[in-house]
Scaffold this active site. Structure first.
Site, PDB file in Angstrom:
ATOM      1  N   LEU A 106      41.867   8.620  -9.693  1.00  0.00           N
ATOM      2  CA  LEU A 106      40.515   8.339  -9.206  1.00  0.00           C
ATOM      3  C   LEU A 106      40.523   7.287  -8.104  1.00  0.00           C
ATOM      4  O   LEU A 106      39.708   7.344  -7.186  1.00  0.00           O
ATOM      5  CB  LEU A 106      39.614   7.899 -10.360  1.00  0.00           C
ATOM      6  CG  LEU A 106      39.249   9.010 -11.363  1.00  0.00           C
ATOM      7  CD1 LEU A 106      38.507   8.422 -12.551  1.00  0.00           C
ATOM      8  CD2 LEU A 106      38.415  10.094 -10.708  1.00  0.00           C
TER       9      LEU A 106
ATOM     10  N   ARG B 240      38.800   7.979  -4.610  1.00  0.00           N
ATOM     11  CA  ARG B 240      37.641   7.213  -4.118  1.00  0.00           C
ATOM     12  C   ARG B 240      37.717   6.958  -2.616  1.00  0.00           C
ATOM     13  O   ARG B 240      36.733   7.145  -1.904  1.00  0.00           O
ATOM     14  CB  ARG B 240      37.527   5.902  -4.895  1.00  0.00           C
ATOM     15  CG  ARG B 240      36.935   6.119  -6.259  1.00  0.00           C
ATOM     16  CD  ARG B 240      37.165   4.994  -7.239  1.00  0.00           C
ATOM     17  NE  ARG B 240      36.656   5.406  -8.547  1.00  0.00           N
ATOM     18  CZ  ARG B 240      37.053   4.924  -9.705  1.00  0.00           C
ATOM     19  NH1 ARG B 240      37.979   3.995  -9.754  1.00  0.00           N
ATOM     20  NH2 ARG B 240      36.543   5.371 -10.829  1.00  0.00           N
TER      21      ARG B 240
ATOM     22  N   TYR C 108      30.485  11.853  -8.529  1.00  0.00           N
ATOM     23  CA  TYR C 108      31.873  12.086  -8.936  1.00  0.00           C
ATOM     24  C   TYR C 108      32.847  11.038  -8.401  1.00  0.00           C
ATOM     25  O   TYR C 108      32.478  10.209  -7.593  1.00  0.00           O
ATOM     26  CB  TYR C 108      32.347  13.511  -8.699  1.00  0.00           C
ATOM     27  CG  TYR C 108      32.292  14.156  -7.352  1.00  0.00           C
ATOM     28  CD1 TYR C 108      32.343  15.550  -7.269  1.00  0.00           C
ATOM     29  CD2 TYR C 108      32.227  13.450  -6.158  1.00  0.00           C
ATOM     30  CE1 TYR C 108      32.332  16.209  -6.053  1.00  0.00           C
ATOM     31  CE2 TYR C 108      32.219  14.102  -4.943  1.00  0.00           C
ATOM     32  CZ  TYR C 108      32.274  15.482  -4.884  1.00  0.00           C
ATOM     33  OH  TYR C 108      32.257  16.113  -3.672  1.00  0.00           O
ATOM     34  N   GLU C 109      34.072  11.055  -8.941  1.00  0.00           N
ATOM     35  CA  GLU C 109      35.069   9.989  -8.753  1.00  0.00           C
ATOM     36  C   GLU C 109      34.583   8.665  -9.359  1.00  0.00           C
ATOM     37  O   GLU C 109      34.916   7.577  -8.883  1.00  0.00           O
ATOM     38  CB  GLU C 109      35.420   9.787  -7.266  1.00  0.00           C
ATOM     39  CG  GLU C 109      35.840  11.027  -6.529  1.00  0.00           C
ATOM     40  CD  GLU C 109      37.152  11.623  -7.006  1.00  0.00           C
ATOM     41  OE1 GLU C 109      37.854  10.975  -7.806  1.00  0.00           O
ATOM     42  OE2 GLU C 109      37.473  12.744  -6.588  1.00  0.00           O
ATOM     43  N   GLY C 110      33.783   8.757 -10.405  1.00  0.00           N
ATOM     44  CA  GLY C 110      33.182   7.564 -11.010  1.00  0.00           C
ATOM     45  C   GLY C 110      31.848   7.303 -10.345  1.00  0.00           C
ATOM     46  O   GLY C 110      31.762   7.220  -9.122  1.00  0.00           O
TER      47      GLY C 110
END
Length: 601
Positions: free
Chosen positions: A266, A270, A408-410
């Site tokens: 991730l 990011r 997404y991606e946190g």
């Protein structure tokens, strides 16, 4: 650049406490001839294959997305980050970010398929796989013969990724694991050949990663495609595993290492997601400029109206800032990787540690640029008016596609809290000295301010002093919060979020100023008045945000004399000696954009 050593490379998060010279950062103007050729090749591919077919993506033509991915594989675009030993180009981290940037601007559907495959679909095997695993899978993934997908999220495990319920049970003969569970929001599920699946063995604290080939006869089934607000032709399905047999040699890394794999994947995702939002901003801004120049109202192009020029200037400025920060961080990561390789680390270890070192910057970029593309697309719709709301123009699809970037991606909320949390952890480990500079700020607050007017004749001298003062404001606020709450600060999420906004603005504003200063030194100030205007405009807005978030924090955790002292300090640290003419700066930027009729920076 093999002579770079680790001591020469700034550590992640150090931008806050260590002055960065403009000559020490990388900018898009520093692209080599080879990088420019790669950029132009990617742009040609997108303009030929992707952009003219936007309607096919909007009509949920999943097969066409797969076809475009195959063509990208034939062009070598899927293999940029893959080492040559496994059929890749073995290019540097900046090249990886550059390709991700320029291949992602036309539609979020293709961008998501590309990002999911090259990033979380391929990278975990490249960075954590055994030699046998890499030889078996990576060449097929690099060429586009096979496509990858990443199965982490579950109905009950989203942001809390390590809470997944999917189980992996070792067979009696010890030859395979039987995986059972449900995964959701799986990008590329409809056409992938191999999954990276995370499951829990027994009562392990942490999940474990597995490489699972997509064979429906092996207990793998899927729901229909999800109907989504945006990224409509990105294949997104729920995937079910029912006693799916996975050979023990397909465990990725070691038992219980899955959470670490997921988090490191991730981190890379990011910064690549931030890059993937950049060309979208360029294209949206260019589309808005074209329309503003062509649309006549009250007998004049709407590009002549101040309300429209305001929007164009702000759109371009946020894009310019995003480019500045993304390529600064990408090069820092690349330098870190090279220094570790020079010290004898394997490519796997060097890349993992290099990206992990800059996890704070990756989170900052993810938040800032994903929110900038959303704002940019929103203003694009507004400039086009009714036409912007219509499916006949690309603005509404750009707005819809942009929305997922904040999730997404946190989520951006998670990334905000991560950025500050990771910074505090680095300070506790002694990797970034926050305590010393924070104590100096406290001493400065107790002292008598310097009322002398400095010499600001040199370009950006006042702006760089302002950035330095913003860093003091952050240290004052974050330091005060840490002193009050200590290890319980994690429970005060609103304070963490406010501190994160301050941190984000400092990094983005400083990156924009340093890029412009570096290029003005090379080309001369007279060659780039609009870039100088954008750097000043971005900083002005950052000062406003730091002021607002700093005040909100101080009045929420401090009282009495301490509160008064800190508010006085905040005023001191956010005070210009010479306020910029903001309307004049926007006019300058907009005039250039309107005259050139595209995003021209």
């Amino acid at each position: 650049m093999a002579d770079i050593t680790e001591k020469d490379v700034t550590r992640g998060g150090q931008f806050l406490v260590k002055e960065t010279k403009c000559d020490d950062i990388f900018t898009p103007e520093d692209f080599s001839d080879e990088q420019k050729m790669m950029r132009d090749s990617v742009k040609e591919f997108v303009d030929k294959e992707i952009w003219p077919n936007k309607d096919r993506f909007e009509k949920k033509d999943y097969t066409f997305t797969e076809e475009c991915m195959k063509k990208a594989g034939e062009m070598g675009f899927l293999s940029v980050a893959v080492p040559e030993a496994y059929g890749g180009m073995g290019m540097g981290f900046v090249d990886t970010v550059l390709v991700c940037d320029y291949i992602s601007g036309a539609t979020g559907s293709f961008s998501t398929a590309f990002g999911a495959h090259t990033g979380i679909g391929t990278m975990p095997i490249t960075l954590y796989g055994t030699e046998e695993q890499k030889q078996k899978y990576v060449p097929k993934l690099a060429s586009g013969e096979w496509f990858g997908a990443y199965c982490l999220t579950e109905p009950g495990a989203g942001s809390d990724a390590n809470s997944g319920k999917t189980k992996a049970v070792l067979s009696e003969d010890g030859k395979y694991y039987a995986i059972t569970g449900q995964k959701m929001w799986i990008s590329n599920a409809g056409f992938c050949s191999v999954f990276i699946v995370f499951a829990r063995i027994g009562d392990d604290k942490n999940i474990t990663g597995f490489i699972v080939e997509n064979d429906p006869s092996n207990g793998i089934s899927m729901n229909e495609e999800e109907h989504k607000l945006g990224i409509r032709a990105s294949s997104t399905r729920q995937v079910f595993f029912n006693e799916t047999k996975v050979p023990v040699e397909n465990m990725l890394s070691e038992r219980g290492n899955g959470f670490k794999i997921a988090m490191n994947a991730l981190n890379v995702g990011r910064i690549k997601l931030a890059a993937a939002c950049l060309d979208a901003q360029r294209r949206v801004t260019t589309g808005a400029i074209h329309y503003a120049n062509e649309r006549i109202q009250f007998n004049t192009p709407i590009a002549n109206f101040g309300a429209i020029r305001y929007k164009l200037a702000e759109m371009a400025t946020s894009c310019y800032a995003g480019e500045s920060a993304a390529y600064r961080a990408a090069k820092d990561i690349e330098n870190r990787i090279k220094s570790r390789e020079a010290a004898g680390a394997s490519h796997q270890e060097a890349e993992l540690k290099g990206v992990e070192e800059y996890a704070i910057e990756c989170s900052i970029l993810k938040v800032a640029v994903s929110e900038d593309i959303q704002n940019c697309a929103d203003e694009g719709i507004q400039i086009l008016g009714g036409m912007g709301f219509s499916e006949d123009t690309p603005m509404e699809s750009a707005w819809r596609d942009a929305r997922i970037s904040r999730i997404y991606e946190g989520t951006n909320e998670i990334n905000r809290m991560l950025s500050v949390g990771m910074l505090i952890k680095k300070a506790m480990k002694g990797h970034v000295d926050l305590l010393g500079p924070a104590m100096k700020v406290q001493e400065e607050l107790m002292g008598i301010p310097d009322f002398n007017t400095p010499d600001y004749s040199e370009l950006f001298s006042e702006e760089k002093e302002m950035v330095s003062k913003l860093k003091k404001a952050f240290l004052m606020v974050a330091g005060g919060a840490v002193q009050k709450y200590g290890p319980d600060l994690d429970a005060h999420q609103q304070l963490l979020m406010a501190a994160a906004d301050m941190l984000i603005e400092i990094y983005m504003a400083e990156s924009t100023i340093l890029r412009t200063e570096k290029n003005a030194k090379i080309s001369g100030e007279s060659a780039m008045p609009e870039q100088i205007a954008m750097a000043k405009l971005y900083l002005y807005k950052s000062v406003d945000i730091v002021t607002q978030k700093g005040k909100e924090s101080i009045i929420s955790f401090a009282e009495g004399d301490e509160q008064r002292m800190m508010l006085m300090g905040l005023r001191r640290f956010t005070k210009y000696n010479n306020m910029p003419n903001i309307v004049g700066l926007r006019e300058q930027i907009a005039s250039k954009l309107v005259a050139e009729n595209h995003y021209c920076f």
